[in-house]
Design an enzyme around this catalytic site. Structure first.
Site, short mmCIF file in Angstrom:
data_model
loop_
_atom_site.label_atom_id
_atom_site.label_comp_id
_atom_site.label_asym_id
_atom_site.label_seq_id
_atom_site.Cartn_x
_atom_site.Cartn_y
_atom_site.Cartn_z
N THR A 117 0.82 -1.21 0.00
CA THR A 117 0.00 0.00 0.00
C THR A 117 0.86 1.26 0.00
OG1 THR A 117 -1.44 1.30 1.45
CG2 THR A 117 -0.09 -0.33 2.53
N TYR A 141 -1.51 -0.44 10.38
CA TYR A 141 -1.82 -1.07 9.09
C TYR A 141 -0.62 -0.92 8.14
CZ TYR A 141 -3.52 -1.43 4.32
OH TYR A 141 -3.64 -1.76 2.99
#
Ligand code: UDP
Length: 323
Positions: A117, A141
């Site tokens: 990501t 995350y």
């Protein structure tokens, strides 16, 4: 080739399964615990319902299949949840990935494609980021993904016949151009999902998180990539020879206000916007420098068109509401 796709029942995974099924002869096995994915989203291949944390079950799948490639999507992806429950993210995203990598090495899988990501970059000093830029995630995350990236990179050495491809996704949105697939996650809170819900009348208004950023109109800037283009980047990764990290984005940034205006335009509907305070942990502006994937993988995105991204999201959502 035999390809294991973890998390293949989810939004991105299911689009990649579809593209591989439509355009290749590869044998696809999807491993998914169906916690957030949907069985009916898997249009090709075979599903094995299994949680990655149950190592014995995972190993059975490796014993019965001679995998050439693993594409690893299965992960927890809610940034705010990662702040309140970080261990869930280090377990689901990092620990489960370690176990999967171990399995890959034990069963001599030669290639590992990993969903990462743009969140790994954190608050970058510049808007356009390339794969060599500093990484400083702002939440567990992002860290859970970055740790897995590091581990994968450490696996490549003289003795191992093992390649990794790390794909760093920017803001993935939209639904497949053929209308066959989209996101089944009605709880998604991403910008385009929220605007879609306001247009269909499911929400009365939407909120813009801050308009005092140092950007063209004060709202945050992101690089929105259509789901089919992201899927085709995975196809390129399957074909690519060698290891590396690749940004997946168009290299074009839109502000929150521009996205909302686009949604109003393609839907023909005006709707209420409330400007509220900044969302904690939001990055001001981040756009992919995508030269590497364009040149090295010869990736040819087809849907770099915010109108189409918004329209496909809206059409898909309307279709789901009608069912
Ligand atoms: N955003 C917003 N209102 C919403 C959802 C998102 O203003 O209801 C903003 C958010 O603050 C960010 C941008 O839209 O600046 C993209 O957010 P999203 O959650 O879609 O993706 P992120 O970049 O956070 O992964």
């Amino acid at each position: 080739m035999n390809i294991l796709i973890t998390g293949g029942a989810g939004y991105i995974g299911s689009h990649v399964v579809k593209l591989l099924g439509q355009t290749t002869q590869h044998n696809i096995i999807v491993l998914d615990n169906l916690s957030t994915g949907f069985q009916h989203a898997i249009l090709y291949g075979k599903l094995v319902i299994c949680d990655l944390s149950i190592i014995k079950e995972v190993e059975k799948i490796f014993q019965h299949n001679n995998f050439d490639i693993i594409i690893h999507f299965a992960a927890s992806i809610d940034v705010s949840e990662s702040l309140s429950n970080p261990l869930k993210y280090y377990e689901n995203n990092t620990l489960n990935s370690i176990n999967l990598i171990k399995m890959a090495l034990k069963y001599k899988v030669k290639k590992f494609i990993f969903s990462s990501t743009a969140a790994v970059y954190g608050n970058s000093k510049k808007m356009f980021v390339n794969e060599n830029d500093d990484t400083q995630p702002l939440n567990p995350y992002g860290w859970s993904k970055l740790m897995t990236e590091r581990i994968l990179m450490d696996m490549v050495g003289d003795t191992q016949d093992f390649e990794y491809i790390i794909l760093r996704y920017f803001n993935v949105a939209g639904a497949s151009a053929d209308g066959k697939l989209g996101s089944y996650n009605k709880n998604a809170t991403h910008l385009i999902n929220m605007a879609t819900k306001v247009v269909v009348g499911e929400l009365e208004e939407m909120f813009v998180f801050g308009n005092t950023y140092n950007t063209k109109d004060g709202t945050c800037i992101r690089d929105y990539i259509h789901i089919d283009d992201l899927a085709s980047a995975h196809l390129k990764a399957v074909e690519y020879s060698g290891s590396g990290i690749f940004n997946c984005g168009y290299g074009q940034g839109y502000s929150v206000k521009e996205v909302i205006e686009t949604m109003k335009k393609v839907s023909g509907k005006d709707f209420k916007i409330n400007i509220v305070g900044k969302r904690i942990g939001d990055i001001e502006a981040i756009v992919a420098d995508n030269k590497k994937i364009l040149t090295k993988m010869q990736w040819h995105p087809q849907y770099n068109d915010l109108d189409f991204i918004c329209k496909s999201s809206l059409d898909w959502y309307k279709k789901q509401c009608a069912m």
